[in-house]
Design an enzyme around this catalytic site. Structure first.
Site, PDB file in Angstrom:
ATOM      1  CE  LYS A 121      -2.623   0.944   3.698  1.00 37.19           C
ATOM      2  NZ  LYS A 121      -2.568   2.335   4.202  1.00 37.19           N
ATOM      3  CB  SER A 122       3.895   2.187   1.954  1.00 39.82           C
ATOM      4  OG  SER A 122       3.355   2.040   3.247  1.00 39.82           O
ATOM      5  NE  ARG A 150       6.194   6.694   0.673  1.00 40.77           N
ATOM      6  CZ  ARG A 150       5.349   6.405   1.659  1.00 40.77           C
ATOM      7  NH1 ARG A 150       4.274   5.672   1.416  1.00 40.77           N
ATOM      8  NH2 ARG A 150       5.577   6.843   2.880  1.00 40.77           N
ATOM      9  NE  ARG A 166      -4.749   9.007  10.798  1.00 42.10           N
ATOM     10  CZ  ARG A 166      -4.296   8.088   9.941  1.00 42.10           C
ATOM     11  NH1 ARG A 166      -5.134   7.496   9.110  1.00 42.10           N
ATOM     12  NH2 ARG A 166      -3.024   7.764   9.938  1.00 42.10           N
ATOM     13  CB  SER A 182       2.965  11.732  10.488  1.00 38.29           C
ATOM     14  OG  SER A 182       2.794  10.987   9.295  1.00 38.29           O
ATOM     15  CD  GLN A 197       1.340   8.889   6.335  1.00 39.15           C
ATOM     16  OE1 GLN A 197       0.470   9.710   6.631  1.00 39.15           O
ATOM     17  NE2 GLN A 197       1.096   7.593   6.297  1.00 39.15           N
ATOM     18  CG  ASP A 221       1.512   0.503   9.624  1.00 33.99           C
ATOM     19  OD1 ASP A 221       0.916   1.256  10.424  1.00 33.99           O
ATOM     20  OD2 ASP A 221       1.674   0.782   8.421  1.00 33.99           O
ATOM     21  NE  ARG A 231      -1.325  -1.136   8.677  1.00 30.48           N
ATOM     22  CZ  ARG A 231      -1.073  -1.750   7.540  1.00 30.48           C
ATOM     23  NH1 ARG A 231      -1.172  -3.070   7.466  1.00 30.48           N
ATOM     24  NH2 ARG A 231      -0.716  -1.070   6.453  1.00 30.48           N
TER      25      ARG A 231
END
Length: 460
Positions: A20-21, A25, A136, A181, A183, A341, A415
Site C-alpha cells: 500500500k505504501s 507513492r 487525525r 508522522s 508522511q 504498523d 490492521r
C-alpha cells in the site's frame, strides 16, 4: 460485515498483496510525471483515494493493457478492480486546481501527500475525509506549508481536516517535527522536487518511522528524482535513520526507467500471514508466503521478530518466498518506533506466547485510523489476554492469558481486524470480529487467502 473465526490449523501457500505504501507513492509520482505505468498495484479503498486525487489534479488513472478503456480515467472506481497495471496520465508537475473537494476517505497517507501536492496548484484546493480521518493530526504539515508561503488552514482551526490549501508553492527552507508522522516529510520531498527553488527540510525532533521515508527515497530514485537525507552538518547520509534533515533540488522531472514502475509485496500484510503460520500451522506443515522480495520496507522486521519469538522461518530473498512453521512462542521486547504498523500483529502474537511481550516506543501508534495501542489492549482483553498499557508501551502478559472465543470490534481499522483474526486462530471456540470489511483498505483478499490456507471462517 462480521466474520466468525474458529480455531484452525493452516497449511499451503498465500501471496502477499502489493504494498500500500509503495502504491500510494507510485500513483502520485506517476501523477507528477507526464505519464507512467504502475505495475502490480494494490487496488484498495485507500489507494483508490490517491487515484481520485491524481484525477482531480488533471491527470487520469485507468487499467493498462488489453483491458484498458479507450483512454482517460476509469469510468468508476470498480473499473480499477483486478487491474494488473494502471496507466497514469500525469499532470506534468503542476496540479490543476480541482473542480471539487478531494475526498481522501479514510486514507491518512493520501491526505498528507496530496496536501503538499495541492500546495503546488495556482489556486485553492479543499481536502476532507471520513470521521476518522478528520480526527487525525495535520497541523505540522499545514504549519510547514505556511512557512513556505502557502496558505494552508484547517477549517476548524484544530489542525485537522477539512483542509484548505492555496498555492502555488515555490520552495524554500522549512522546519518540521519528525516524531508525529514521517508522511509529512514524504509529502514535502515529493512536492519539493517540482518546485522552482527546491525544498530544504530541517527536523526539529528525531524522525520516527524512518523506513517509510526510505521507501520514499527509494521510489523517488526509481522515478529519476534526487532527494538526500543529511546530518546536522549538512553532510549526506545513506538513509533516513538519524537524519537531521532532507534536501530536494527543484526543477526535477518524474520519469521512471522505461516508463513504468513495479510495486513490491507488502510486509505489513505479510505480518498477518507470517503470524498466522507461527500460531496455527498444522504439525509438520508450513505456511508459505509469496511476494516477499526485499525492499526498503521497515516492516520486514516482522521476520526477525517471529524468529526471535521462537518460530522457524525460512526466507528465500531471491525467490521472494517465506516459509514458517508453528512453534511455542515466547515473549520478546520490540521497539516499534520505526515500524508502527507491526504493533497489532506483535500484540496478537504476544497474547499467544509464553512470558511477556513488551512493545515499546509506540505513542505515535495512537494516531492512526484508531488508537491502536488501546484498541489492541481492549480487544485482546475480550479474548482473555492480560495487558498493561502505558503512554508509550504496551505489555502483553502471555503467561497470564487464556484466549477464548468472544465478540471483538475491529474499530473500523484494517490492521486491528487482521491482527485479531490471527489471535482468533489460537483461541478456544469461535471469535466474531466486527467490521471485517475494513480489510479492503490494504488487503482486500485477506479472508479469502486465509480460508485457502485452512482458516475456518464464515462471513455475514
Amino acid at each position: 460485515m462480521d466474520v466468525h473465526v474458529t480455531r484452525s490449523e493452516l497449511r499451503g501457500t498465500a501471496r502477499a498483496p502489493p504494498s500500500k505504501s509503495y502504491t500510494h507513492r507510485a500513483l502520485l509520482a506517476a501523477g507528477y510525471s507526464d505519464g507512467a505505468t504502475v505495475e502490480s498495484p494494490l487496488i484498495s479503498a485507500d489507494t483508490r483515494a490517491t487515484a481520485r486525487a491524481v484525477t482531480a489534479f488533471g491527470g487520469s488513472v485507468s487499467p493498462a493493457g488489453d483491458d484498458a478503456s479507450t483512454g482517460g480515467a476509469a469510468e468508476t472506481e470498480s473499473d480499477l478492480a483486478g487491474a494488473d497495471a494502471l496507466a497514469v496520465e500525469g499532470f506534468g508537475g503542476r496540479p490543476a486546481v480541482p473542480d471539487d473537494v478531494i475526498d481522501c476517505a479514510n486514507s491518512g497517507t493520501t491526505m498528507r501527500l496530496v496536501t503538499a501536492a495541492a500546495a503546488l496548484a495556482d489556486g485553492t484546493t479543499v481536502l476532507t475525509g471520513d470521521g476518522s480521518l478528520r480526527s487525525r493530526p495535520q497541523g505540522p504539515l499545514l504549519d510547514a506549508l505556511g512557512d513556505l508561503g502557502v496558505r494552508a488552514e484547517s477549517t476548524r482551526a484544530n489542525g485537522q481536516a477539512p483542509l484548505v490549501v492555496t498555492g502555488p508553492l515555490e520552495g524554500g527552507e522549512v522546519a518540521i517535527p519528525g516524531d508525529v508522522s514521517s508522511q509529512y516529510v514524504t509529502a514535502l520531498l515529493m512536492a519539493g522536487a517540482v518546485t522552482d527553488e527546491g525544498v530544504e527540510v530541517e527536523l526539529t525532533t528525531d524522525l520516527k518511522s524512518a523506513p517509510y521515508v526510505d521507501i520514499t527515497l527509494e521510489l523517488l530514485a526509481d522515478f529519476g528524482v534526487e532527494a538526500t537525507p543529511v546530518d546536522a552538518a549538512g553532510e549526506p547520509l545513506d538513509g533516513a535513520a538519524g537524519a537531521a534533515g532532507f534536501s530536494v533540488p527543484g526543477g526535477q522531472t518524474y520519469e521512471p526507467a522505461g516508463g513504468s514502475y513495479a510495486v513490491p509485496g507488502d510486509f505489513s500484510s505479510i505480518s498477518y500471514l507470517l503470524g498466522a503460520g507461527a500460531v496455527a500451522a498444522a504439525p509438520g506443515e508450513t505456511v508459505r508466503i509469496e511476494g516477499a522480495r526485499p525492499s526498503a520496507q521497515g516492516d520486514a522486521a516482522i521476520v526477525e521478530v517471529v524468529e526471535e519469538m521462537g518460530a522457524t522461518v525460512d526466507w528465500d530473498r531471491e525467490a521472494g518466498e517465506i516459509a514458517v512453521e508453528r512453534a511455542d512462542l515466547s515473549g520478546v521486547t520490540v521497539d516499534v518506533g520505526d515500524t508502527p504498523d507491526l504493533l497489532p500483529t506483535i500484540a496478537a502474537l504476544g497474547a499467544v506466547a509464553d512470558g511477556e511481550t513488551r512493545i515499546e516506543n509506540c505513542e505515535h501508534v495512537r494516531y492512526k485510523e484508531t488508537d491502536r495501542v488501546s484498541a489492541m489492549a481492549e480487544e485482546l482483553g475480550r479474548l482473555g489476554a492480560e495487558t498493561t498499557e502505558e503512554p508509550d508501551v504496551l505489555t502483553v502478559h502471555g503467561s497470564e492469558s487464556d484466549l477464548a472465543g468472544a465478540t471483538v470490534d475491529g474499530r473500523h481499522d484494517h490492521r486491528i481486524v487482521m491482527a485479531l483474526s490471527v489471535a482468533a486462530l489460537a483461541a478456544e471456540g469461535t471469535t466474531t470480529v466486527r467490521g471485517a470489511e475494513h480489510v479492503d483498505v490494504s488487503f482486500p483478499g485477506f479472508f479469502d487467502a486465509m480460508a485457502d490456507l485452512g482458516m475456518d471462517v464464515e462471513r455475514d
